[in-house]
Design a protein around this motif. Structure first.
Motif, mmCIF file in Angstrom:
data_model
loop_
_atom_site.group_PDB
_atom_site.id
_atom_site.type_symbol
_atom_site.label_atom_id
_atom_site.label_comp_id
_atom_site.label_asym_id
_atom_site.label_seq_id
_atom_site.Cartn_x
_atom_site.Cartn_y
_atom_site.Cartn_z
ATOM 1 N N THR A 1 -24.473 -7.147 11.148
ATOM 2 C CA THR A 1 -23.632 -7.641 11.553
ATOM 3 C C THR A 1 -23.529 -9.255 10.889
ATOM 4 N N MET A 2 -23.928 -9.877 10.004
ATOM 5 C CA MET A 2 -23.850 -10.763 9.903
ATOM 6 C C MET A 2 -22.745 -11.316 8.604
ATOM 7 N N ALA A 3 -22.051 -11.124 8.866
ATOM 8 C CA ALA A 3 -21.330 -10.856 7.400
ATOM 9 C C ALA A 3 -19.938 -12.781 6.261
ATOM 10 N N GLU A 4 -19.909 -12.189 6.062
ATOM 11 C CA GLU A 4 -19.057 -13.428 4.640
ATOM 12 C C GLU A 4 -18.520 -14.008 5.474
ATOM 13 N N GLY A 5 -17.889 -14.255 6.700
ATOM 14 C CA GLY A 5 -17.063 -15.705 7.130
ATOM 15 C C GLY A 5 -17.879 -16.221 7.944
ATOM 16 N N GLU A 6 -19.256 -15.231 9.061
ATOM 17 C CA GLU A 6 -19.589 -16.501 9.733
ATOM 18 C C GLU A 6 -20.864 -16.775 8.708
ATOM 19 N N LEU A 7 -21.423 -16.489 7.256
ATOM 20 C CA LEU A 7 -22.225 -16.839 6.505
ATOM 21 C C LEU A 7 -21.486 -18.745 5.907
ATOM 22 N N GLU A 8 -20.338 -18.242 6.094
ATOM 23 C CA GLU A 8 -19.598 -19.783 5.311
ATOM 24 C C GLU A 8 -19.202 -21.191 6.462
ATOM 25 N N LEU A 9 -19.127 -20.030 7.909
ATOM 26 C CA LEU A 9 -19.617 -21.239 9.129
ATOM 27 C C LEU A 9 -20.884 -21.567 9.151
ATOM 28 N N ILE A 10 -21.730 -21.217 8.531
ATOM 29 C CA ILE A 10 -23.092 -21.730 8.759
ATOM 30 C C ILE A 10 -23.902 -22.210 7.680
ATOM 31 N N ASP A 11 -23.252 -22.160 7.065
ATOM 32 C CA ASP A 11 -23.717 -23.319 5.563
ATOM 33 C C ASP A 11 -24.470 -21.696 4.638
ATOM 34 N N THR A 12 -23.888 -21.050 3.776
ATOM 35 C CA THR A 12 -24.746 -20.050 3.322
ATOM 36 C C THR A 12 -25.864 -21.031 2.176
ATOM 37 N N LYS A 13 -25.681 -22.277 2.268
ATOM 38 C CA LYS A 13 -27.268 -22.487 1.365
ATOM 39 C C LYS A 13 -28.533 -22.745 1.906
ATOM 40 N N LEU A 14 -27.979 -22.109 3.892
ATOM 41 C CA LEU A 14 -29.168 -22.468 5.168
ATOM 42 C C LEU A 14 -29.560 -20.695 4.891
ATOM 43 N N CYS A 15 -28.751 -20.147 4.592
ATOM 44 C CA CYS A 15 -28.762 -18.641 4.570
ATOM 45 C C CYS A 15 -29.064 -17.796 3.181
ATOM 46 N N GLU A 16 -29.306 -18.148 2.533
ATOM 47 C CA GLU A 16 -30.237 -17.754 1.686
ATOM 48 C C GLU A 16 -31.468 -16.650 1.549
ATOM 49 N N GLY A 17 -31.909 -15.270 1.234
ATOM 50 C CA GLY A 17 -32.270 -14.560 1.673
ATOM 51 C C GLY A 17 -32.395 -13.576 2.297
ATOM 52 N N HIS A 18 -31.426 -14.180 3.156
ATOM 53 C CA HIS A 18 -31.171 -13.240 4.799
ATOM 54 C C HIS A 18 -30.729 -11.721 3.958
ATOM 55 N N ILE A 19 -30.240 -10.801 4.798
ATOM 56 C CA ILE A 19 -30.229 -9.261 4.573
ATOM 57 C C ILE A 19 -29.241 -9.490 5.076
ATOM 58 N N THR A 20 -28.447 -8.010 4.866
ATOM 59 C CA THR A 20 -27.244 -7.675 6.263
ATOM 60 C C THR A 20 -27.292 -5.796 5.353
ATOM 61 N N SER A 21 -27.396 -5.104 6.183
ATOM 62 C CA SER A 21 -27.006 -3.962 5.735
ATOM 63 C C SER A 21 -25.928 -3.475 6.191
ATOM 64 N N ALA A 22 -24.761 -2.858 5.525
ATOM 65 C CA ALA A 22 -23.220 -2.252 6.102
ATOM 66 C C ALA A 22 -22.237 -1.857 4.765
ATOM 67 N N THR A 23 -21.690 -0.728 5.654
ATOM 68 C CA THR A 23 -21.049 -0.182 4.576
ATOM 69 C C THR A 23 -19.561 -0.657 3.502
ATOM 70 N N TYR A 24 -19.831 -1.931 3.805
ATOM 71 C CA TYR A 24 -18.460 -2.683 3.019
ATOM 72 C C TYR A 24 -18.758 -4.743 2.228
ATOM 73 N N PHE A 25 -18.712 -4.498 1.238
ATOM 74 C CA PHE A 25 -18.990 -6.261 0.848
ATOM 75 C C PHE A 25 -18.049 -6.540 0.146
ATOM 76 N N SER A 26 -17.548 -8.082 0.084
ATOM 77 C CA SER A 26 -16.302 -8.239 -0.803
ATOM 78 C C SER A 26 -16.972 -8.345 -1.766
ATOM 79 N N SER A 27 -18.305 -8.137 -2.607
ATOM 80 C CA SER A 27 -18.561 -7.718 -3.713
ATOM 81 C C SER A 27 -18.561 -6.580 -4.503
#
Length: 388
Positions: free
Chosen positions: A243-269
């Motif tokens: 469930t951890m997606a792009e919007g929440e990553l930005e609120l957390i600070d992406t730099k703190l999240c580098e390396g974490h993994i999400t399984s999903a059917t969609y990514f904006s990339s």
């Protein structure tokens, strides 16, 4: 957000429109992800109406805010179905909200379009399930991580049906493959900083290879922040999520999240013309800095699928609309979208993304094609998965 809703609802004449309900929270613990659901729904309705509507009639949304409270979802659903006379709802995000609404939907013979991933093991003739079932995200995540040496798993989640059922599935899969579960922990949806910090310290003591998190809302974001701040390196011991997606990553600070993994059917990339068109349209409508995630895409795509079904059915009658929905498809930003007549769930293409140093997700694996939904996990085992 009120201005978005006001502009969407203006200039409609009730007798000349297709009236639908929109039931996503814009306040409360799940406001971030559900607001993205809401914006995806808004964008799709606006696109359809700007193109002339359906059979010459515009879609008229009636939107309510259930404030992330299951009891409020049920009350709002009753208001839409009974007081407003609406039969089609787009809404709910968590399984607790879906479960709260389901008896009302079935009693009134309405139709809920549900775009969130969920724990599976459900079917209702009054629900169209366009989010991922466990065989379209959980199994692929487990197979990928186990194959890459992540044998010791720590399970942590919010205390309601989706995390508990998702962790049950993950425990079964990991243990069947001779992996180890170091602990299984649950927290209230309003868990405080101290509780989450103690959870991180427990993880440091247990020393798992990976942490599977089904924490949602603010506690989920705070857990990610504390994880790095309290000294765990995501590149060595990542948090894996559905469930951890792009919007929440930005609120957390992406730099703190580098390396974490999400399984999903969609990514904006995702690199495709359909996705680029969607991302561009979303940011034109809601701001160039707006995060685009699975929550927005799922909501957007199901409204377009609904529009195609309504075009075919010519009616909001539930049985006619369901039958038509099983006969249409849509080239979604995530890929080719269609429903399975066996269970009214969507065929979807699983992907696994890793948070990159540049922000967002780098897609590190994807299925070669869309996968038949199997919400009861009757057809698929680990040997059926191709994870390089």
């Amino acid at each position: 957000m009120s201005s978005v809703l006001s502009s969407l609802q203006s200039d409609f004449q009730t007798t000349d429109t297709w009236r639908v309900g929109v039931l996503f929270s814009r306040s409360g613990v799940t406001a971030i992800s559900e607001s993205e659901h809401f914006f995806g729904t808004v964008l799709a309705i606006e696109e359809i109406n700007e193109a002339g509507g359906i059979l010459g009639r515009m879609i008229e949304p009636i939107a309510l805010d259930p404030k992330s409270e299951p009891a409020q979802y049920r009350s709002c659903a009753e208001q839409l179905l009974l007081d407003e006379g609406i039969s089609v709802l787009f809404g709910c995000s968590t399984s607790s909200s879906r479960k709260a609404v389901l008896p009302v939907i079935e009693r009134c013979n309405g139709l809920l379009w549900y775009c969130s991933l969920y724990e599976g093991f459900e079917f209702s003739p009054n629900v169209i399930y366009t989010g991922a079932a466990p065989n379209q995200n959980s199994l692929q995540l487990a197979a990928y991580l186990l194959k890459h040496g992540y044998r010791k798993w720590h399970l942590i989640g919010s205390d309601y049906i989706y995390p508990r059922e998702s962790n049950r599935i993950m425990r079964d899969v990991v243990e069947q493959q001779d992996g180890e579960i170091t602990a299984e922990m649950y927290f209230p949806t309003n868990a405080n900083t101290g509780e989450l910090a103690r959870a991180v310290e427990a993880i440091k003591i247990a020393q798992p290879d990976v942490v599977f998190s089904t924490l949602v809302g603010r506690p989920g974001r705070e857990f990610y922040r504390l994880y790095r701040e309290l000294g765990i390196d995501p590149n060595k011991t990542p948090i894996a999520s559905l469930t951890m997606a792009e919007g929440e990553l930005e609120l957390i600070d992406t730099k703190l999240c580098e390396g974490h993994i999400t399984s999903a059917t969609y990514f904006s990339s995702i690199q495709s013309p359909a996705n680029q068109k969607f991302v561009d349209a979303f940011r034109r409508r809601f701001g160039l800095a707006s995060p685009v995630s699975l929550w927005a895409e799922g909501a957007y795509s199901q409204v377009h699928l609904f529009a195609r079904a309504l075009q075919r059915a010519g009616s909001l009658d539930t049985q006619k609309l369901v039958q038509a929905a099983l006969e249409v498809d849509f080239e979604a930003p995530s890929g080719y979208l269609k429903l399975d007549p066996d269970n009214q769930h969507a065929w979807l293409r699983p992907r696994i993304g890793k948070v990159s140093s540049k922000g967002g997700f780098e897609i590190i694996w994807e299925a070669p094609a869309t996968i038949k939904p199997d919400p009861y996990l009757t057809l698929y085992g680990m040997t059926d998965l191709f994870v390089p």
